[in-house]
Design a protein around this motif. Structure first.
Motif, PDB file in Angstrom:
ATOM      1  N   THR A   4       0.835  -1.204   0.000  1.00 21.26           N
ATOM      2  CA  THR A   4       0.000   0.000   0.000  1.00 21.26           C
ATOM      3  C   THR A   4       0.868   1.251   0.000  1.00 21.26           C
ATOM      4  N   ILE A   5       0.509   2.195  -0.873  1.00 20.30           N
ATOM      5  CA  ILE A   5       1.219   3.475  -0.955  1.00 20.30           C
ATOM      6  C   ILE A   5       0.250   4.587  -0.573  1.00 20.30           C
ATOM      7  N   ASN A   6       0.582   5.327   0.456  1.00 18.06           N
ATOM      8  CA  ASN A   6      -0.213   6.481   0.879  1.00 18.06           C
ATOM      9  C   ASN A   6       0.587   7.757   0.666  1.00 18.06           C
ATOM     10  N   LEU A   7       0.034   8.679  -0.108  1.00 14.27           N
ATOM     11  CA  LEU A   7       0.655   9.978  -0.325  1.00 14.27           C
ATOM     12  C   LEU A   7      -0.271  11.049   0.239  1.00 14.27           C
ATOM     13  N   GLN A   8       0.246  11.847   1.157  1.00 11.74           N
ATOM     14  CA  GLN A   8      -0.564  12.885   1.790  1.00 11.74           C
ATOM     15  C   GLN A   8       0.089  14.248   1.555  1.00 11.74           C
ATOM     16  N   PHE A   9      -0.605  15.091   0.799  1.00 15.00           N
ATOM     17  CA  PHE A   9      -0.108  16.423   0.464  1.00 15.00           C
ATOM     18  C   PHE A   9      -0.772  17.444   1.384  1.00 15.00           C
ATOM     19  N   ASN A  10      -0.055  17.841   2.433  1.00 14.26           N
ATOM     20  CA  ASN A  10      -0.539  18.867   3.340  1.00 14.26           C
ATOM     21  C   ASN A  10       0.046  20.227   2.960  1.00 14.26           C
ATOM     22  N   THR A  11      -0.425  21.263   3.611  1.00 11.01           N
ATOM     23  CA  THR A  11       0.059  22.612   3.301  1.00 11.01           C
ATOM     24  C   THR A  11       1.534  22.753   3.615  1.00 11.01           C
ATOM     25  N   GLU A  12       1.966  22.237   4.762  1.00 12.25           N
ATOM     26  CA  GLU A  12       3.352  22.409   5.199  1.00 12.25           C
ATOM     27  C   GLU A  12       4.210  21.168   5.003  1.00 12.25           C
ATOM     28  N   THR A  13       3.589  20.007   5.002  1.00  8.15           N
ATOM     29  CA  THR A  13       4.378  18.768   4.945  1.00  8.15           C
ATOM     30  C   THR A  13       3.843  17.819   3.878  1.00  8.15           C
ATOM     31  N   PHE A  14       4.734  16.960   3.415  1.00  5.66           N
ATOM     32  CA  PHE A  14       4.363  15.869   2.521  1.00  5.66           C
ATOM     33  C   PHE A  14       4.701  14.566   3.233  1.00  5.66           C
ATOM     34  N   ASN A  15       3.760  13.630   3.232  1.00  2.00           N
ATOM     35  CA  ASN A  15       3.960  12.346   3.901  1.00  2.00           C
ATOM     36  C   ASN A  15       3.796  11.205   2.910  1.00  2.00           C
ATOM     37  N   LEU A  16       4.740  10.290   2.948  1.00  2.00           N
ATOM     38  CA  LEU A  16       4.698   9.103   2.104  1.00  2.00           C
ATOM     39  C   LEU A  16       4.828   7.871   3.001  1.00  2.00           C
ATOM     40  N   THR A  17       3.862   6.974   2.907  1.00  5.93           N
ATOM     41  CA  THR A  17       3.893   5.747   3.692  1.00  5.93           C
ATOM     42  C   THR A  17       3.835   4.554   2.749  1.00  5.93           C
ATOM     43  N   LEU A  18       4.759   3.622   2.944  1.00  8.97           N
ATOM     44  CA  LEU A  18       4.855   2.420   2.127  1.00  8.97           C
ATOM     45  C   LEU A  18       4.734   1.218   3.056  1.00  8.97           C
ATOM     46  N   ALA A  19       3.693   0.422   2.880  1.00 11.65           N
ATOM     47  CA  ALA A  19       3.432  -0.676   3.830  1.00 11.65           C
ATOM     48  C   ALA A  19       3.110  -1.965   3.083  1.00 11.65           C
ATOM     49  N   ASP A  20       3.589  -3.090   3.628  1.00 11.01           N
ATOM     50  CA  ASP A  20       3.250  -4.398   3.069  1.00 11.01           C
ATOM     51  C   ASP A  20       2.707  -5.303   4.177  1.00 11.01           C
ATOM     52  N   ASP A  21       2.146  -6.441   3.771  1.00 13.03           N
ATOM     53  CA  ASP A  21       1.598  -7.410   4.732  1.00 13.03           C
ATOM     54  C   ASP A  21       2.475  -8.658   4.781  1.00 13.03           C
ATOM     55  N   GLY A  22       3.787  -8.457   4.632  1.00  6.43           N
ATOM     56  CA  GLY A  22       4.724  -9.574   4.601  1.00  6.43           C
ATOM     57  C   GLY A  22       5.059 -10.126   5.970  1.00  6.43           C
ATOM     58  N   GLN A  23       6.146 -10.878   6.013  1.00  3.59           N
ATOM     59  CA  GLN A  23       6.516 -11.607   7.226  1.00  3.59           C
ATOM     60  C   GLN A  23       7.110 -10.706   8.307  1.00  3.59           C
ATOM     61  N   GLY A  24       7.543  -9.516   7.946  1.00  6.94           N
ATOM     62  CA  GLY A  24       8.051  -8.585   8.943  1.00  6.94           C
ATOM     63  C   GLY A  24       9.409  -8.980   9.502  1.00  6.94           C
ATOM     64  N   PHE A  25       9.903  -8.170  10.420  1.00  3.67           N
ATOM     65  CA  PHE A  25      11.226  -8.403  11.012  1.00  3.67           C
ATOM     66  C   PHE A  25      11.395  -7.502  12.221  1.00  3.67           C
ATOM     67  N   THR A  26      12.477  -7.740  12.962  1.00  2.94           N
ATOM     68  CA  THR A  26      12.825  -6.873  14.086  1.00  2.94           C
ATOM     69  C   THR A  26      13.729  -5.765  13.546  1.00  2.94           C
ATOM     70  N   VAL A  27      13.277  -4.534  13.648  1.00  4.00           N
ATOM     71  CA  VAL A  27      13.956  -3.404  13.000  1.00  4.00           C
ATOM     72  C   VAL A  27      15.390  -3.254  13.484  1.00  4.00           C
ATOM     73  N   ALA A  28      15.610  -3.303  14.796  1.00  4.64           N
ATOM     74  CA  ALA A  28      16.959  -3.116  15.344  1.00  4.64           C
ATOM     75  C   ALA A  28      17.920  -4.181  14.828  1.00  4.64           C
ATOM     76  N   ASP A  29      17.438  -5.427  14.765  1.00  2.71           N
ATOM     77  CA  ASP A  29      18.287  -6.515  14.279  1.00  2.71           C
ATOM     78  C   ASP A  29      18.621  -6.338  12.799  1.00  2.71           C
ATOM     79  N   LYS A  30      17.618  -5.927  12.024  1.00  2.80           N
ATOM     80  CA  LYS A  30      17.820  -5.763  10.577  1.00  2.80           C
ATOM     81  C   LYS A  30      18.785  -4.619  10.282  1.00  2.80           C
TER      82      LYS A  30
END
Length: 268
Positions: A193-219
């Protein structure tokens, strides 16, 4: 007790010493200022060099990924279309009406193959990306990926889209490609899923999947986390803040927040 007579020579000497000390102090300040200015200029030149290097690297990676996509597209799509045309043009059997229908269908398929090849040739040029812009480039990739059946992509857009600057959008698109490739190769995901949010002051982009995941610190602490490190460093390059959230079995979400005004300022 008699007061010592005033000495003009002593006063001159004292004043001279004061001026010498003051002059030395001023010279020292000037030297320190010049040293700091030179260090600042050197740091600025290094930033410019690193910025240009990362942009060039991103361009080359986009081209490399495009070549991979072209190879897959030619094999999976155009190659199959032309093979079907070849079979359709087999004159054996069938009525005249059926042969005419085959010819018509073959012309349609050949025209489609020509258009696909034309689009692929355009995508080899980085300037074509500049012409498309970030949003259209992502939408094109979503359409291509959904057609391939490798992964189901969904895109959501909030707010009124605006331009972020060619160089900034180039880096953001490369981050999108990096996250998408990670989902394809490592996450065993079905949806992205790709979410693009165009606000007045900020732009936000979120990229998300439904995969197996991982531990962020370890990766991030391992050699295999180079892709995620690239995402963080490139986000910082354009003044964006990257946040990576993931847990084993819970998929992965990469969020980028960028000040809209900062994105308009290039490193000079």
């Amino acid at each position: 007790m008699q007061q010592q007579p005033f000495s003009f020579e002593a006063a001159i000497i004292a004043i001279t010493i004061v001026f010498l000390i003051l002059g030395a102090f001023i010279v020292m300040i000037v030297l320190v200022y010049r040293k700091r200015r030179n260090l600042h200029l050197l740091e600025k030149l290094n930033l410019q060099s690193n910025y240009k290097h990362e942009l060039l690297k991103a361009q080359l990676e986009i081209q490399e990924q495009t070549l991979t996509n072209i190879g897959r597209e030619i094999h999976d799509n155009i190659g199959q279309v032309l093979s079907f045309v070849k079979l359709s043009l087999n004159p054996a059997g069938g009525s005249l009406e059926q042969l005419q229908q085959k010819m018509h269908d073959s012309r349609e398929l050949v025209a489609k193959a020509i258009n696909d090849l034309r689009d692929l040739s355009k995508s080899l040029n980085v300037q074509y990306f500049a012409h498309l812009g970030l949003l259209k480039a992502i939408e094109t990739e979503v359409e291509r990926m959904n057609k391939s059946g490798l992964l189901n992509l969904n895109i959501n857009i909030k707010g009124t889209p605006y331009e972020l600057g060619e160089q900034c959008e180039l880096v953001l698109f490369r981050i999108f490609q990096e996250a998408l490739n990670n989902s394809l190769k490592h996450a065993d995901a079905r949806n992205f899923t790709i979410n693009l949010q165009f606000n007045t002051e900020t732009f936000n982009l979120t990229l998300a999947d439904d995969g197996q995941g991982f531990t962020v610190a370890d990766k991030l602490g391992s050699f295999n986390g180079s892709g995620l490190k690239n995402i963080e460093s490139r986000a910082a390059l354009i003044g964006a803040v990257a946040t990576i959230n993931s847990m084993p079995g819970k998929g992965c979400a990469i969020s980028l927040q960028l000040n809209h005004h900062i994105s308009q300022t290039n490193v000079n």
